[in-house]
Design a protein around this motif. Sequence first.
Motif, PDB file in Angstrom:
ATOM      1  N   ALA A 187     -70.514  49.725  19.384  1.00 34.59           N
ATOM      2  CA  ALA A 187     -69.524  50.768  19.106  1.00 34.59           C
ATOM      3  C   ALA A 187     -68.218  50.459  19.830  1.00 34.59           C
ATOM      4  O   ALA A 187     -68.185  49.705  20.801  1.00 34.59           O
ATOM      5  N   SER A 188     -67.140  51.027  19.335  1.00 28.20           N
ATOM      6  CA  SER A 188     -65.839  50.805  19.963  1.00 28.20           C
ATOM      7  C   SER A 188     -65.847  51.376  21.379  1.00 28.20           C
ATOM      8  O   SER A 188     -66.609  52.292  21.698  1.00 28.20           O
ATOM      9  N   LYS A 189     -64.987  50.801  22.221  1.00 26.49           N
ATOM     10  CA  LYS A 189     -64.899  51.204  23.629  1.00 26.49           C
ATOM     11  C   LYS A 189     -64.693  52.708  23.755  1.00 26.49           C
ATOM     12  O   LYS A 189     -63.907  53.277  23.001  1.00 26.49           O
ATOM     13  N   PRO A 208     -69.823  39.319  10.493  1.00 27.24           N
ATOM     14  CA  PRO A 208     -69.711  38.619  11.776  1.00 27.24           C
ATOM     15  C   PRO A 208     -70.156  39.476  12.967  1.00 27.24           C
ATOM     16  O   PRO A 208     -70.624  38.936  13.974  1.00 27.24           O
ATOM     17  N   THR A 209     -70.030  40.800  12.843  1.00 23.74           N
ATOM     18  CA  THR A 209     -70.504  41.669  13.921  1.00 23.74           C
ATOM     19  C   THR A 209     -72.014  41.554  14.067  1.00 23.74           C
ATOM     20  O   THR A 209     -72.542  41.422  15.179  1.00 23.74           O
ATOM     21  N   ALA A 210     -72.721  41.584  12.936  1.00 22.26           N
ATOM     22  CA  ALA A 210     -74.183  41.457  12.969  1.00 22.26           C
ATOM     23  C   ALA A 210     -74.590  40.077  13.477  1.00 22.26           C
ATOM     24  O   ALA A 210     -75.539  39.951  14.266  1.00 22.26           O
ATOM     25  N   VAL A 252     -71.728  49.123   9.779  1.00 19.50           N
ATOM     26  CA  VAL A 252     -72.245  48.105  10.703  1.00 19.50           C
ATOM     27  C   VAL A 252     -73.755  48.227  10.862  1.00 19.50           C
ATOM     28  O   VAL A 252     -74.484  47.230  10.791  1.00 19.50           O
ATOM     29  N   GLY A 253     -74.238  49.450  11.060  1.00 22.26           N
ATOM     30  CA  GLY A 253     -75.670  49.660  11.273  1.00 22.26           C
ATOM     31  C   GLY A 253     -76.516  49.160  10.119  1.00 22.26           C
ATOM     32  O   GLY A 253     -77.591  48.558  10.317  1.00 22.26           O
ATOM     33  N   THR A 293     -74.626  51.477  17.209  1.00 17.08           N
ATOM     34  CA  THR A 293     -73.408  51.315  16.406  1.00 17.08           C
ATOM     35  C   THR A 293     -72.607  52.614  16.325  1.00 17.08           C
ATOM     36  O   THR A 293     -71.608  52.679  15.617  1.00 17.08           O
ATOM     37  N   ILE A 294     -73.047  53.636  17.057  1.00 17.78           N
ATOM     38  CA  ILE A 294     -72.409  54.960  16.971  1.00 17.78           C
ATOM     39  C   ILE A 294     -71.414  55.151  18.109  1.00 17.78           C
ATOM     40  O   ILE A 294     -71.782  55.031  19.283  1.00 17.78           O
TER      41      ILE A 294
END
Length: 294
Positions: free
Chosen positions: A242-244, A134-136, A164-165, A218-219
């Motif tokens: 990437a996360s916050k 779902p992220t992609a 993710v990448g 994605t890093i």
Amino acid sequence: MSQTIAVIGGDARYLELIRQLQTLPDAIIMLVGYDKLEQGYIGLKQVDFHELELEKLDAIVLPITGTDSEGYVETIFSDQTIQLTKEWFDQITRSTIVFTGISNAYLDEISANDAISLVPLLDRDDVAIYNSIPTAEGAIMMAIENTDYTIHSSRVIVTGFGRVGNTVANKFSALGAKVAVSARNIKDLARINEMGLTAFPLEKLHEYTSKCDLLINTIPAHVVDQKAIQQLPVSAVIIDLASKPGGTDFEYAKKRGIKAILARSLPSIVAPKTAGKILGDVVKQIMMDEGSTS
């Protein structure tokens, strides 16, 4: 043997997670922070936070975001303010599994209590790989919404080749994009080449961005820096997964007039039901395994 599970707070994903937990044999599920939902909608017992009997809990499910540094949890479906203090956790004296999406220093300290087994779900490979889908798809949605050209034939750079990448690169390539991936690991670079994609070391990112329409990071580190952004065409779009706080110099991108988007919690936005099922399946499996060994 019945298991008592308290679900405290959560977002739209948790409605499906709760449905999955309902399929556990003899499970007693207590909901805290869901008072804005109709009782019949969930069909489970909603209780006040202070009514929880900690000595009876086999598991506690916290929101994906876990808690903040003071123990407050996210409650989308309630106006209640819920704080899980250290004193509250200290009351747990029996073996209890505490599920959270992500952990932090506060929860890590809490889990020093021998009675608590902390399980950060998003650290698990199975959850992260399933969540990457779902992220992609969310990244594809954002690319379509924020560009005036097709993904097909567009020049896409993906930074990072983790769980993710890898999925993002695959999905964009399948749509006909010309995908290049930057990574640090030499094995990852070999795998990227084997997939028929362009591979280059992360430290050379700035050498490739001049011919880029979409830059997808994605890093969770500062990798899309001024040097890389300086070479981007003004029409390019940066999507940071990437996360916050992400890995992009958003301020510099703004100065250059380049659209840069920090895309947070895409699974909950794009496919909350799927994301909830992923989490629910894992929690359910762990609880079933725990039940079979107790």
